[in-house]
Design a protein around this motif. Structure first.
Motif, PDB file in Angstrom:
ATOM      1  N   THR A 346       8.004 -21.734  77.317  1.00 39.50           N
ATOM      2  CA  THR A 346       8.770 -20.723  78.074  1.00 39.50           C
ATOM      3  C   THR A 346       8.250 -19.319  77.750  1.00 39.50           C
ATOM      4  O   THR A 346       8.951 -18.326  77.948  1.00 39.50           O
ATOM      5  CB  THR A 346      10.268 -20.806  77.736  1.00 39.50           C
ATOM      6  N   ALA A 347       7.034 -19.228  77.261  1.00 36.74           N
ATOM      7  CA  ALA A 347       6.517 -17.964  76.728  1.00 36.74           C
ATOM      8  C   ALA A 347       6.530 -16.842  77.748  1.00 36.74           C
ATOM      9  O   ALA A 347       6.953 -15.713  77.460  1.00 36.74           O
ATOM     10  CB  ALA A 347       5.101 -18.173  76.194  1.00 36.74           C
ATOM     11  N   HIS A 348       6.081 -17.101  78.971  1.00 36.62           N
ATOM     12  CA  HIS A 348       5.948 -16.011  79.952  1.00 36.62           C
ATOM     13  C   HIS A 348       7.304 -15.556  80.473  1.00 36.62           C
ATOM     14  O   HIS A 348       7.521 -14.354  80.676  1.00 36.62           O
ATOM     15  CB  HIS A 348       5.014 -16.457  81.080  1.00 36.62           C
ATOM     16  N   THR A 349       8.221 -16.477  80.656  1.00 34.11           N
ATOM     17  CA  THR A 349       9.579 -16.084  81.040  1.00 34.11           C
ATOM     18  C   THR A 349      10.230 -15.285  79.925  1.00 34.11           C
ATOM     19  O   THR A 349      10.900 -14.270  80.173  1.00 34.11           O
ATOM     20  CB  THR A 349      10.422 -17.327  81.366  1.00 34.11           C
ATOM     21  N   ASP A 350      10.024 -15.713  78.680  1.00 28.68           N
ATOM     22  CA  ASP A 350      10.613 -15.000  77.538  1.00 28.68           C
ATOM     23  C   ASP A 350      10.037 -13.590  77.418  1.00 28.68           C
ATOM     24  O   ASP A 350      10.775 -12.628  77.141  1.00 28.68           O
ATOM     25  CB  ASP A 350      10.352 -15.776  76.245  1.00 28.68           C
ATOM     26  N   ARG A 351       8.735 -13.451  77.619  1.00 31.69           N
ATOM     27  CA  ARG A 351       8.128 -12.121  77.527  1.00 31.69           C
ATOM     28  C   ARG A 351       8.641 -11.209  78.628  1.00 31.69           C
ATOM     29  O   ARG A 351       8.881 -10.018  78.409  1.00 31.69           O
ATOM     30  CB  ARG A 351       6.600 -12.239  77.609  1.00 31.69           C
ATOM     31  N   ARG A 352       8.798 -11.762  79.810  1.00 33.89           N
ATOM     32  CA  ARG A 352       9.363 -10.984  80.925  1.00 33.89           C
ATOM     33  C   ARG A 352      10.767 -10.511  80.606  1.00 33.89           C
ATOM     34  O   ARG A 352      11.117  -9.341  80.784  1.00 33.89           O
ATOM     35  CB  ARG A 352       9.390 -11.852  82.195  1.00 33.89           C
ATOM     36  N   THR A 353      11.573 -11.434  80.130  1.00 33.83           N
ATOM     37  CA  THR A 353      12.966 -11.108  79.803  1.00 33.83           C
ATOM     38  C   THR A 353      13.027 -10.018  78.742  1.00 33.83           C
ATOM     39  O   THR A 353      13.839  -9.089  78.825  1.00 33.83           O
ATOM     40  CB  THR A 353      13.715 -12.358  79.325  1.00 33.83           C
ATOM     41  N   SER A 354      12.156 -10.124  77.746  1.00 33.21           N
ATOM     42  CA  SER A 354      12.138  -9.126  76.677  1.00 33.21           C
ATOM     43  C   SER A 354      11.821  -7.739  77.225  1.00 33.21           C
ATOM     44  O   SER A 354      12.464  -6.750  76.842  1.00 33.21           O
ATOM     45  CB  SER A 354      11.094  -9.527  75.629  1.00 33.21           C
ATOM     46  N   ARG A 355      10.866  -7.637  78.131  1.00 29.45           N
ATOM     47  CA  ARG A 355      10.526  -6.339  78.706  1.00 29.45           C
ATOM     48  C   ARG A 355      11.660  -5.799  79.559  1.00 29.45           C
ATOM     49  O   ARG A 355      11.977  -4.601  79.516  1.00 29.45           O
ATOM     50  CB  ARG A 355       9.240  -6.449  79.535  1.00 29.45           C
ATOM     51  N   LEU A 356      12.281  -6.662  80.333  1.00 29.80           N
ATOM     52  CA  LEU A 356      13.345  -6.207  81.236  1.00 29.80           C
ATOM     53  C   LEU A 356      14.611  -5.826  80.483  1.00 29.80           C
ATOM     54  O   LEU A 356      15.425  -5.047  80.994  1.00 29.80           O
ATOM     55  CB  LEU A 356      13.654  -7.302  82.261  1.00 29.80           C
ATOM     56  N   ASP A 357      14.792  -6.361  79.285  1.00 31.41           N
ATOM     57  CA  ASP A 357      16.011  -6.074  78.513  1.00 31.41           C
ATOM     58  C   ASP A 357      15.875  -4.837  77.636  1.00 31.41           C
ATOM     59  O   ASP A 357      16.844  -4.437  76.989  1.00 31.41           O
ATOM     60  CB  ASP A 357      16.354  -7.276  77.621  1.00 31.41           C
ATOM     61  N   ARG A 358      14.699  -4.221  77.594  1.00 33.99           N
ATOM     62  CA  ARG A 358      14.515  -3.048  76.732  1.00 33.99           C
ATOM     63  C   ARG A 358      15.352  -1.881  77.221  1.00 33.99           C
ATOM     64  O   ARG A 358      15.386  -1.564  78.401  1.00 33.99           O
ATOM     65  CB  ARG A 358      13.051  -2.618  76.711  1.00 33.99           C
ATOM     66  N   ALA A 359      16.009  -1.235  76.277  1.00 34.09           N
ATOM     67  CA  ALA A 359      16.754  -0.011  76.601  1.00 34.09           C
ATOM     68  C   ALA A 359      15.794   1.170  76.540  1.00 34.09           C
ATOM     69  O   ALA A 359      14.764   1.116  75.859  1.00 34.09           O
ATOM     70  CB  ALA A 359      17.885   0.180  75.601  1.00 34.09           C
ATOM     71  N   PRO A 360      16.117   2.258  77.256  1.00 34.28           N
ATOM     72  CA  PRO A 360      15.258   3.456  77.167  1.00 34.28           C
ATOM     73  C   PRO A 360      15.075   3.894  75.720  1.00 34.28           C
ATOM     74  O   PRO A 360      16.011   3.860  74.916  1.00 34.28           O
ATOM     75  CB  PRO A 360      16.028   4.495  77.983  1.00 34.28           C
ATOM     76  N   LEU A 361      13.876   4.324  75.395  1.00 32.65           N
ATOM     77  CA  LEU A 361      13.567   4.745  74.028  1.00 32.65           C
ATOM     78  C   LEU A 361      13.795   6.235  73.824  1.00 32.65           C
ATOM     79  O   LEU A 361      13.984   6.694  72.705  1.00 32.65           O
ATOM     80  CB  LEU A 361      12.114   4.388  73.706  1.00 32.65           C
ATOM     81  N   LEU A 362      13.731   7.005  74.907  1.00 33.69           N
ATOM     82  CA  LEU A 362      14.009   8.445  74.850  1.00 33.69           C
ATOM     83  C   LEU A 362      14.756   8.842  76.116  1.00 33.69           C
ATOM     84  O   LEU A 362      14.492   8.300  77.189  1.00 33.69           O
ATOM     85  CB  LEU A 362      12.712   9.253  74.764  1.00 33.69           C
ATOM     86  N   ASP A 363      15.684   9.791  75.982  1.00 30.56           N
ATOM     87  CA  ASP A 363      16.387  10.279  77.175  1.00 30.56           C
ATOM     88  C   ASP A 363      15.441  11.064  78.076  1.00 30.56           C
ATOM     89  O   ASP A 363      15.526  10.979  79.299  1.00 30.56           O
ATOM     90  CB  ASP A 363      17.564  11.165  76.770  1.00 30.56           C
ATOM     91  N   ALA A 364      14.558  11.844  77.466  1.00 30.64           N
ATOM     92  CA  ALA A 364      13.627  12.654  78.263  1.00 30.64           C
ATOM     93  C   ALA A 364      12.412  13.004  77.419  1.00 30.64           C
ATOM     94  O   ALA A 364      12.554  13.468  76.289  1.00 30.64           O
ATOM     95  CB  ALA A 364      14.306  13.931  78.747  1.00 30.64           C
ATOM     96  N   LEU A 365      11.247  12.753  77.965  1.00 33.08           N
ATOM     97  CA  LEU A 365       9.987  13.141  77.346  1.00 33.08           C
ATOM     98  C   LEU A 365       9.162  13.811  78.437  1.00 33.08           C
ATOM     99  O   LEU A 365       8.868  13.187  79.453  1.00 33.08           O
ATOM    100  CB  LEU A 365       9.245  11.914  76.798  1.00 33.08           C
ATOM    101  N   GLU A 366       8.837  15.079  78.235  1.00 42.12           N
ATOM    102  CA  GLU A 366       8.083  15.809  79.263  1.00 42.12           C
ATOM    103  C   GLU A 366       6.649  15.286  79.289  1.00 42.12           C
ATOM    104  O   GLU A 366       5.849  15.567  78.407  1.00 42.12           O
ATOM    105  CB  GLU A 366       8.094  17.308  78.958  1.00 42.12           C
ATOM    106  N   LEU A 367       6.339  14.507  80.320  1.00 40.12           N
ATOM    107  CA  LEU A 367       5.031  13.867  80.393  1.00 40.12           C
ATOM    108  C   LEU A 367       3.976  14.747  81.041  1.00 40.12           C
ATOM    109  O   LEU A 367       2.806  14.683  80.682  1.00 40.12           O
ATOM    110  CB  LEU A 367       5.129  12.547  81.176  1.00 40.12           C
ATOM    111  N   THR A 368       4.374  15.533  82.028  1.00 39.46           N
ATOM    112  CA  THR A 368       3.394  16.333  82.755  1.00 39.46           C
ATOM    113  C   THR A 368       3.912  17.752  82.920  1.00 39.46           C
ATOM    114  O   THR A 368       5.079  18.045  82.640  1.00 39.46           O
ATOM    115  CB  THR A 368       3.115  15.752  84.155  1.00 39.46           C
ATOM    116  N   LEU A 369       3.023  18.603  83.383  1.00 41.73           N
ATOM    117  CA  LEU A 369       3.413  19.989  83.639  1.00 41.73           C
ATOM    118  C   LEU A 369       4.354  20.091  84.833  1.00 41.73           C
ATOM    119  O   LEU A 369       5.016  21.109  85.023  1.00 41.73           O
ATOM    120  CB  LEU A 369       2.171  20.835  83.912  1.00 41.73           C
ATOM    121  N   ARG A 370       4.407  19.059  85.635  1.00 49.32           N
ATOM    122  CA  ARG A 370       5.252  19.064  86.817  1.00 49.32           C
ATOM    123  C   ARG A 370       6.422  18.104  86.590  1.00 49.32           C
ATOM    124  O   ARG A 370       6.425  16.963  87.029  1.00 49.32           O
ATOM    125  CB  ARG A 370       4.442  18.633  88.032  1.00 49.32           C
ATOM    126  N   THR A 371       7.424  18.587  85.878  1.00 47.54           N
ATOM    127  CA  THR A 371       8.563  17.746  85.547  1.00 47.54           C
ATOM    128  C   THR A 371       9.459  17.597  86.768  1.00 47.54           C
ATOM    129  O   THR A 371       9.898  18.578  87.355  1.00 47.54           O
ATOM    130  CB  THR A 371       9.362  18.362  84.387  1.00 47.54           C
TER     131      THR A 371
END
Length: 979
Positions: A346-371
């Motif tokens: 069930t490795a690929h289903t488990d990996r998918r589920t793990s990615r989809l269940d991740r909570a945001p790691l930061l509320d806001a990170l300015e990635l580009t000059l055009r926020t």
């Protein structure tokens, strides 16, 4: 349809294969490779066919077509078995290397049974053993299969990682990535990042690296508190994989990174940029990886309540975020299930589920000059009242709202826009009922009020033709409402807007000045011929009269136009003071200060504004303070007092925050603050103000102004060495719908592309930079009205082609630049281009390149002659001096040492010995150093060279240029050691 001429000989075939190898991976390269295999089969020679098949397998592998790669390899293997002597050592190496490519391709196809994958590994092992090759690459494939299936990888990892690398091992960068992923899967972020560091730092790379590693490292970096590093690697890594079908999984991880850092809007932007991946990725495993990253993004956007936003998805229909997410989820779930069924885990289903269940790691990170936020990418909402400060300024009851709007309009209060916007929405409703109230007036009056407000906003955006039409329509409705004073004011506004329409012809300024003179006269007549004018209307007409003459002065710059402005200002000020109209009193004083400024008396203007600020603080109106401080800030910049300007502009911006954003010109305040910051040596702060200014212009619909400001921001970012920021900003702008549709000014778009090409060059992406320059050079060749710009672009293109070693194409581009220069001279740029091409050619080709290099220098000599005849004086050293120095370098590279030394001595003579405060000291020292190297090393005359060097060191030291002596002292020490 064939993509290239059919090769008629094996030499033509090899040339076609070489040209195809320069193409980016994708459909064009793949189709061409298929055609070249067909062509190779016609020659009945096995070696050309082997080369063509190898090119085709590479195109399939990196074009994300794993089903076809093993088929081509099977043909190669059959040829090898049947005619092993056809394969020299290099071809044998490539053949055994590509066993790994086939293993990778088979893992990507869920329809291939697991037993077949294991059988292929056995075949690879047997072939390697038979050829006497080390088995570390085989164990690497065995480990990757175990990791793919989801088995316990401990033993497989040790059997691979513990073995000594061989010539057929994956490159260092790829193996580093696999080792890091092993630790990442085990949950050890820190160890994974330590293993990754050589790749993340750019010390190890290959076809897919560092882009692959960068995409995987983003989340571990965030989890370990390295947000700035993650931001940097996102910008670098995304550029390395975007739109690339063979790196769709990497793109998916960048989308996931956006979703988990509060950059959902950027994620949607990147998704749109990579919409081709929905259609072009033929690898099921890559599809699964990509779609899971897409779903993480879409799930986050939908969870934030924006499921109805448009999203770029599968071709053939229009998608919303919610609709695309459902489609992606279904397809990705099916793919994961197919891989798990093949692998028995069930490795690929488990990996998918793990990615989809991740909570945001930061509320806001300015990635580009055009926020940008999700609200910025939402479709325009129906016109409604702004939410800022409306509770206090917008009455609930309709009669009160209409009367309040008119009262605010009379005062020039910024909140009038809030009320008009609310009234516009209410009156447009089908069930709108106008109040039957004499104080409110008829519906036609309200319609006229709304048109007048709309016209004012059009004028503020320099949409003068539209403003004229709206004002005239409002005037007619005011007449219908029995309000001649309001009609006169509307007509006066139309007259002024009409006078600001662009004038045609060479005497545009003169024509505009005449139009403003006529407008002023007409406004005077309107005022005189309209009986019973209310005091506020008469004051506003007087204000328009001043404005017309002030604009005339600004247009003409004529001294005779100064006094009439002051006379009108005095009339307005006297009238407003007599009737205590505070807004018009400050308006008159502001116009007086502006007139002093336009006429060149900046100290008087600053003094006038100082008095006005004192009045505003005591008597108001408060909303005039930001604009007044902004004007004084601009005047302080003119007086070169950047610190005072910064203080005024900062305070103006702070006070502007108290009022609706669209009512005050905060865009201008940010732009002027950027200039002040640059004068104060605060470029990063200037960059923030530039991007903020551009953002505000975009929000109010001034797209050309916004793109111009963003262009300046991108250039500044490049100047600051923030190369990836510059590229990311420009990529975002160039992906805007009106840009891709060709609706924005083509020269502005060309400027954005030119800056991007320069940024790519600065970022050492020579291939992409050259491709963009070549395209721009071809387009600018048609700019008949601007040959100088074409000369500049063609010259830069030539240099990049030279850096790539394509001197034939570089010569063609240089000739284009020379032809355009003949129409609109660019002495400095063209001379520099030709000298650089000469240097590059001999540096890369040595004596073989000397003839062509000297031809470039001969052209540069003619440019110098033209410049001298035209009296042109360049910045820094003369073109003749630079040319003599380059003759020295070119001949030195080509081994013509006597000619090199003679040229360098000529350059030294032209430069002359530097003086105490001479900025040429560094150039002179470098010329001495090169002459010393040629004389002492290549001509083997160390004594003469040391005499030259010692004398130069003494001279520079006596003048205080000690920093310029270090290279000379170092060379002298080397020559003495060799004696």
């Amino acid at each position: 349809m064939p993509t290239a001429p059919h090769p008629q000989s094996t030499d033509e075939l090899y040339q076609a294969l070489k040209e195809n190898d320069r193409r980016p991976y994708g459909r064009t390269r793949t189709v061409t490779a298929e055609e070249l295999v067909d062509a190779a089969e016609q020659f009945a020679e096995p070696v050309p066919l082997v080369h063509a098949l190898l090119e085709l397998q590479e195109a399939y592998t990196y074009g994300s077509e794993p089903r076809k790669s093993p088929v081509v390899f099977a043909r190669l293997l059959t040829l090898f078995d049947e005619q092993p002597d056809v394969f020299d050592d290099r071809l044998r190496h490539m053949l055994h290397w590509r066993f790994k490519w086939v293993g990778h391709a088979l893992r990507q196809l869920p329809e291939i049974p697991l037993a077949s994958l294991r059988q292929w590994l056995t075949e690879m092992r047997d072939r390697y053993e038979k050829a006497g090759l080390g088995l570390q690459p085989y164990y690497g494939q065995a480990y990757q299969l175990a990791a793919h299936v989801g088995e316990d990888t401990t033993l497989a990892y040790e059997l691979w990682a513990g073995r000594t690398r061989t010539r057929l091992s994956d490159c260092e960068a790829c193996e580093i990535c696999e080792r890091a992923l092993y630790h990442l899967t085990a949950g050890d972020d820190e160890r994974a990042l330590r293993v990754w560091e050589p790749v993340l730092a750019g010390k190890e790379s290959c076809q897919e690296e560092p882009a692959r590693s960068l995409s995987y490292a983003l989340l571990p970096l965030l989890r370990t508190g390295r947000a700035d590093r993650a931001r940097e690697l996102h910008l670098t890594g995304y550029r390395g994989c975007r739109r690339n079908p063979s790196m769709s999984g990497e793109v998916g991880r960048h989308l996931e990174f956006c979703a988990l850092t509060g950059n959902e809007a950027r994620g949607l932007e990147l998704l749109a940029e990579n919409r081709n991946l929905f259609d072009e990725v033929a690898s099921p495993l890559d599809q699964l990886d990509f779609l899971t990253g897409v779903e993480v993004l879409l799930q986050r956007v939908e969870g934030l309540g924006h499921g109805d936003l448009p999203a770029a998805g599968y071709p053939g229909r229009t998608w919303t975020v919610a609709g695309l997410r459902a489609e992606v989820r279904g397809r990705a779930d099916d793919l994961a299930a197919r891989f798990d069924a093949r692998n028995g885990t069930t490795a690929h289903t488990d990996r998918r589920t793990s990615r989809l269940d991740r909570a945001p790691l930061l509320d806001a990170l300015e990635l580009t000059l055009r926020t940008r936020s999700l609200d910025d990418v939402a479709p325009p909402a129906p016109i409604a009242a702004p939410t800022v400060r409306t509770a206090a300024t917008v009455p609930d009851e309709l009669p009160e709202l209409i009367l309040h709007a008119r009262e605010l309009e009379e005062q020039g209060h910024p909140d009038a826009h809030v009320c008009w916007a609310r009234l516009r929405a209410l009156s447009a409703a089908r069930d709108y009922t106008h109040p039957d109230d004499p104080a409110v007036g008829p519906l036609v009056q309200l319609r006229a009020d709304l048109l007048a407000d709309e016209a004012g906003r059009a004028s503020a955006k320099d949409e003068h033709a539209e403003a004229v039409a709206l004002h005239e329509e409002a005037a007619a409705l005011y007449d219908d409402a029995g309000l001649p004073g309001h009609a006169a004011l509307a007509r006066a506004c139309a007259l002024l807007a009409g006078a600001e329409l662009p004038a045609q012809g060479a005497d545009g300024a003169e024509a505009k000045a005449a139009a403003l003179t006529a407008a002023h006269a007409s406004i005077v007549r309107l005022q005189e011929e309209t009986p019973g004018l209310a005091r506020d209307l008469e004051a506003r007409l007087l204000r328009l009269r001043v404005t017309a003459l002030a604009l005339r002065l600004q247009t003409s710059g004529s001294e005779e136009h100064v006094a009439p402005v002051f006379a009108e200002v005095d009339l307005l000020h006297t009238f407003a003071t007599r009737h205590d109209i505070a807004g018009q009193i400050s308006g008159a004083l502001l116009l007086r200060a502006s007139t002093y400024a336009i006429s060149g008396d900046l100290p008087a203007a600053v003094a006038e504004i100082g008095a006005l600020l004192d009045r505003l603080k005591a008597h108001g109106p408060a909303w005039h303070l930001p604009r007044t401080l902004g004007l004084r800030g601009r005047l302080q910049l003119g007086l070169r007092d950047a610190q005072a300007a910064y203080a005024d502009l900062t305070e103006g911006l702070r006070l502007a925050a108290d009022w609706p954003a669209d009512a005050l010109d905060t865009t201008r305040l940010h732009g002027d603050l950027a200039e002040a910051c640059m004068h104060l040596g605060r470029p990063d702060e200037a960059l923030r103000h530039l991007t903020r200014s551009a953002e505000l212009d975009l929000r109010r619909g001034s797209r050309t102004d916004a793109f111009c400001t963003y262009s300046n921001a991108a250039q500044l970012s490049l100047d600051l060495g923030r190369i990836e920021d510059s590229i990311a900003l420009l990529d975002s702008l160039l992906a805007e719908p009106d840009v891709t549709a060709g609706e924005l000014d083509d020269r502005l778009v060309a400027q954005l592309r030119l800056t991007r090409a320069r940024a790519l060059h600065a970022g050492e992406d020579l291939k992409a930079a050259t491709a963009e320059f070549v395209a721009l050079a071809a387009e600018s060749a048609d700019w008949k009205d601007d040959p100088g710009s074409h000369a500049m672009i063609a010259a830069e293109t030539a240099v990049l082609l030279g850096e790539s070693g394509e001197f034939g194409r570089a010569r063609e581009a240089a000739d284009q630049a020379i032809a355009a220069h003949a129409q609109d001279p660019r002495y400095e740029q063209l001379s520099s281009c030709l000298r650089e091409l000469a240097r590059l050619q001999t540096q890369q080709q040595g004596p073989d390149g000397l003839t062509d290099a000297l031809a470039f220098l001969a052209d540069a000599g003619r440019i110098a002659d033209e410049a001298r005849a035209a009296g042109y004086e360049g910045q820094g050293r003369s073109l003749d001096t630079a040319l003599a120095y380059e003759h020295g370098r070119v001949n030195a590279y080509a081994g013509e040492s006597e000619e090199a030394l003679a040229a360098l001595e000529k350059a030294l003579g032209l430069l002359g010995e530097p003086g105490p405060q001479d900025a040429r000291a560094g150039e002179w020292a470098e010329c001495v150093r090169l002459a010393g190297a040629v004389e002492g090393i290549y001509l083997e005359r160390p004594a003469a060279a040391l005499t030259r060097l010692d004398a130069a060191v003494s001279h520079l030291t006596a003048l205080g240029h000690t920093e310029d002596t270090e290279p000379l002292i170092s060379l002298a020490a080397r020559l003495r050691d060799e004696e």
